[in-house]
Design a protein around this motif. Sequence first.
Motif, PDB file in Angstrom:
ATOM      1  N   LEU A   1      -1.749   3.275   3.241  1.00 57.37           N
ATOM      2  CA  LEU A   1      -2.920   3.036   3.745  1.00 57.37           C
ATOM      3  C   LEU A   1      -3.292   1.515   3.787  1.00 57.37           C
ATOM      4  N   LEU A   2      -2.689   0.880   3.027  1.00 56.99           N
ATOM      5  CA  LEU A   2      -3.066  -0.502   3.154  1.00 56.99           C
ATOM      6  C   LEU A   2      -2.170  -1.256   4.388  1.00 56.99           C
TER       7      LEU A   2
ATOM      8  N   ALA B   1      -1.120   0.307   6.999  1.00 56.52           N
ATOM      9  CA  ALA B   1      -1.939   0.946   8.441  1.00 56.52           C
ATOM     10  C   ALA B   1      -3.306   0.005   8.580  1.00 56.52           C
ATOM     11  N   ARG B   2      -3.887  -0.300   7.282  1.00 52.74           N
ATOM     12  CA  ARG B   2      -5.167  -0.839   7.758  1.00 52.74           C
ATOM     13  C   ARG B   2      -4.944  -2.256   8.202  1.00 52.74           C
ATOM     14  N   ASN B   3      -4.026  -2.929   7.587  1.00 50.85           N
ATOM     15  CA  ASN B   3      -3.606  -4.435   7.931  1.00 50.85           C
ATOM     16  C   ASN B   3      -3.077  -4.518   9.553  1.00 50.85           C
ATOM     17  N   TYR B   4      -2.417  -3.266   9.646  1.00 54.44           N
ATOM     18  CA  TYR B   4      -1.824  -3.066  11.084  1.00 54.44           C
ATOM     19  C   TYR B   4      -2.801  -3.023  12.083  1.00 54.44           C
ATOM     20  N   LEU B   5      -4.071  -2.261  11.818  1.00 58.89           N
ATOM     21  CA  LEU B   5      -5.132  -2.310  12.712  1.00 58.89           C
ATOM     22  C   LEU B   5      -5.907  -3.443  12.983  1.00 58.89           C
ATOM     23  N   ARG B   6      -5.787  -4.474  11.806  1.00 56.15           N
ATOM     24  CA  ARG B   6      -6.410  -5.838  11.870  1.00 56.15           C
ATOM     25  C   ARG B   6      -5.530  -6.646  12.773  1.00 56.15           C
TER      26      ARG B   6
ATOM     27  N   ALA C   1       3.979   1.101   7.286  1.00 62.72           N
ATOM     28  CA  ALA C   1       3.142   2.101   7.050  1.00 62.72           C
ATOM     29  C   ALA C   1       3.468   3.549   7.326  1.00 62.72           C
TER      30      ALA C   1
END
Length: 90
Positions: free
Chosen positions: A22-23, A25-30, A40
């Motif tokens: 989850l973390l 993937a969140r940083n990838y989106l950012r 991820a």
Amino acid sequence: MAALLPTLVYVLCFVTSALCALLLARNYLRTSARLLLWSALCFGLMAAANLLMVIDLVVVPAADLRAPRYLLWAAAVALLLFGFVWDLED
């Protein structure tokens, strides 16, 4: 008490790998760094393998889910290696 400790370890392994996925993937989106995407996805497959381990060893001990667990682990490692090679080519 002795039977509770392995269950706790299996569940914590699942939670940790799912949280890492989850973390990442969140940083990838950012940031849109592709290595984060591959990591991820790898940790997501590891979380699925850990969930299968909890189901296999704790929930339904009569079932033998070793083959699907090993396939998920192999797919996770293969996916991460593919991501490393893909990013090296660019």
